[in-house]
Design an enzyme around this catalytic site. Sequence first.
Site, PDB file in Angstrom:
ATOM      1  CG  LEU A   1      -1.713   1.274   1.158  1.00 36.43           C
ATOM      2  CD1 LEU A   1      -2.918   1.432   0.646  1.00 36.43           C
ATOM      3  CD2 LEU A   1      -2.532   1.128   3.008  1.00 36.43           C
TER       4      LEU A   1
ATOM      5  CD  GLU B   1       2.660   4.261  -4.901  1.00 36.91           C
ATOM      6  OE1 GLU B   1       2.844   5.424  -4.650  1.00 36.91           O
ATOM      7  OE2 GLU B   1       1.394   4.300  -4.935  1.00 36.91           O
TER       8      GLU B   1
ATOM      9  CB  SER C   1       0.075   9.430   7.184  1.00 33.93           C
ATOM     10  OG  SER C   1       1.251   9.142   7.999  1.00 33.93           O
TER      11      SER C   1
ATOM     12  CD1 TRP D   1       7.486   3.240   4.476  1.00 30.97           C
ATOM     13  CD2 TRP D   1       9.652   2.343   4.388  1.00 30.97           C
ATOM     14  NE1 TRP D   1       8.970   3.988   4.116  1.00 30.97           N
ATOM     15  CE2 TRP D   1       9.741   3.899   4.370  1.00 30.97           C
ATOM     16  CE3 TRP D   1      11.172   1.276   5.603  1.00 30.97           C
ATOM     17  CZ2 TRP D   1      10.938   4.487   4.925  1.00 30.97           C
ATOM     18  CZ3 TRP D   1      12.177   1.951   5.454  1.00 30.97           C
ATOM     19  CH2 TRP D   1      12.322   4.269   4.774  1.00 30.97           C
TER      20      TRP D   1
ATOM     21  NE  ARG E   1      -4.835   2.042  11.666  1.00 33.54           N
ATOM     22  CZ  ARG E   1      -5.671   3.155  10.731  1.00 33.54           C
ATOM     23  NH1 ARG E   1      -6.487   3.137  11.330  1.00 33.54           N
ATOM     24  NH2 ARG E   1      -4.740   3.933  10.388  1.00 33.54           N
TER      25      ARG E   1
ATOM     26  NE  ARG F   1      23.185  -6.959  39.891  1.00 33.08           N
ATOM     27  CZ  ARG F   1      24.390  -7.367  39.452  1.00 33.08           C
ATOM     28  NH1 ARG F   1      24.812  -8.382  38.782  1.00 33.08           N
ATOM     29  NH2 ARG F   1      25.247  -6.265  39.277  1.00 33.08           N
TER      30      ARG F   1
ATOM     31  CG  LEU G   1      18.276  -7.476  32.384  1.00 33.77           C
ATOM     32  CD1 LEU G   1      16.873  -7.421  32.918  1.00 33.77           C
ATOM     33  CD2 LEU G   1      18.136  -7.805  31.263  1.00 33.77           C
TER      34      LEU G   1
ATOM     35  CD  GLU H   1      -0.319  -2.394   9.793  1.00 29.58           C
ATOM     36  OE1 GLU H   1      -1.667  -1.507   9.251  1.00 29.58           O
ATOM     37  OE2 GLU H   1      -0.470  -3.671   8.807  1.00 29.58           O
ATOM     38  N   GLY H   2       0.200   2.732  10.168  1.00 20.82           N
ATOM     39  CA  GLY H   2       0.290   4.752  10.815  1.00 20.82           C
ATOM     40  C   GLY H   2       0.646   4.571  12.433  1.00 20.82           C
TER      41      GLY H   2
END
Lengths: 259, 398
Positions: free
Chosen positions: B134, B136, B141, B165, B256, B281, B351, B376-377
């Site tokens: 979809l 380009e 967006s 993408w 989404r 730890r 960590l 996806e937006g």
Amino acid sequence: MNIVVCVKQVPDTWSERTLRESDSTLDRDAADAVINELDEYAIEEGLRLAEAHGGEVTILSMGPDRATEAIRKALSMGADKAVHLVDDALAGSDLLGTSAALAAVLGQIGFDLVILGSESTDARTGALPAMLAERLGVPQLSYASKVEVDGSAISIHRLADYGYDTVEATLPAVVSVVEKINEPRYPTFKGIMAAKKKPVQTMSLADAGIDPATVGLANAASEVTGWAKRPPRQAGTIVTDEGDGGAKAAGFLAERKFI
Amino acid sequence: MTAGTPGTGVERSYPDEAARAAIGLAAEIGANELAPAAAAAEREGRFPRAEFRLLGRAGLLALPYPAELGGGGQPYETYLQVVEELAAAWLTIGLGVSVHVLSCFGMATAGTPEQRERWLGPMLGGDLLGAYCLSEPGSGSDAAALRTQATVDGQDYLLNGTKAWISHAGQADFYTVFARTAGDPDGRDRAHGISCFHVPASTPGVTAAPAEHKMGMRASATAQMRFESARVPAGQLLGEEGRGFSIALAALDSGRLGIAACATGLAQAALNTAVGYARERRQFGRPIIEFQGLGFMLADMATAVAAARALYLAAARRRDAGLPYGREAAMAKLFASDTAMRVATDAVQVLGGYGYVEDFPAERFLREAKVLQIVEGTNQIQRLVISRSLARETRGKG
């Protein structure tokens, strides 16, 4: 071809396993229960043979009610149906009792080929396939890393330290397999759902025509007279390298006859 | 029915036995096959084609499509929890499943019986892996501003343009491509005149550009796809000519939700890593989880992950019930991906130095989380979707 795969539910080797204080039998409630790992290779081999030569794969399991989980897992991989030998009087059966009971069921349901994992991860005797073959009066082909069937002829590669032996026999027969034989498949989503509807026949001692005096803890020919928990692992030896680290490491290994 | 799943260990409520089977299977494959392979494959940039085949054979690549089409016939409530478990084991896989499901959407929902008969079986069965084209270079967006052209040539269309993408670029077996059959990409009615095509990878004129060098998810191939006079028979047009953008929009809401599930899975994996470390730890004579400063941080992380899961499941249940769910999908994507970013960042902090080195997965989770706020937006677009729905709100005022 009528293939029967023997499946055992065992305590997960990753969980803490123990025996019961009261009668020195396995404490099945203390650990997660899973299908014996080698049995998955036996199921896979059964499925492959049935796919190649036609026929049905029947799962045979002896164990308490809970063993249905292992049976469903085997059915979800693609086996057609199952027989569950379940009876309180079977609890604590040793190898002689277990082999007698399974042989009685196999005699009743019939088979061309019986496939087992070469040992279970709980008792680890590895003797059941031989006992079963003896009781059934059929050839046993053990430690198979490859199985080929051609008509009524069966041929296997028997895994050995030096490579393998080619062993041949005529069906019906009992085969035990090692993990080198194949890569067991995962169940499929649809397979899991279909497994819920596959027939599982439960049999009691009476159904199978088994004499209660031949099975169970009280009638076992072998007896666990004592047992102890595995001692905790000892701390390792730290070798400090002062220019002679290699010699020290070699000495450590030589002392233990590794080199 | 509740039980901890073997993969993430999350206590789930299963809507039915099928959900237990599907989610349990995903967790088992995730724990045994995906999680152990993830770090090395991400380091080497190895595309997990074999893993996608395994999932296809297991029937996990087509769960939300109807059984009569060859899918698993499962509601989104179940499918998304499968995606969550897969993403928790390996984000590239979870996201890949979401992309594949999206790629099948046009054929499954707008395809003719003949098209479905011919193509859909292997697509849903997992023999064929899909990609979704979809975006380009100049339209992200503002997806409706796409410029890829599909011009009629006899019985065929000729596709010309560049898509950007694209996940699975060069690896996929088919591409679901949106291209312009009419209209002006800069015009007010630019959403009209967009059509959707099924394009097998073997089509002459379809090529993938060299893969992008990404910050994370390096095992997943992402690249531009070029279409140079790619000849696509009219029989591969999905839905009506010029009506493709409605397919894209419908697929987007579902997509989404897929990202929300991926983000929740990744956040859960980061949380599990942080909690596991904090319990082991020891400093100042006790496990560091017993220090309140750190324990409270983990508490906030766990709360956010649970909230993200609840939000995407609520949206999924609306979708399964046939209710509008666009706003809820946007909310779930926004919240879950922001949560993944924050939880992954905090997991690195828990960590300490070990969080910053490749021996532990925390730094990888952090790099992977970022992309979820973009795909996806972007999360800015999600806020736009939500705020616009508030502006024209008719339900639940006050």
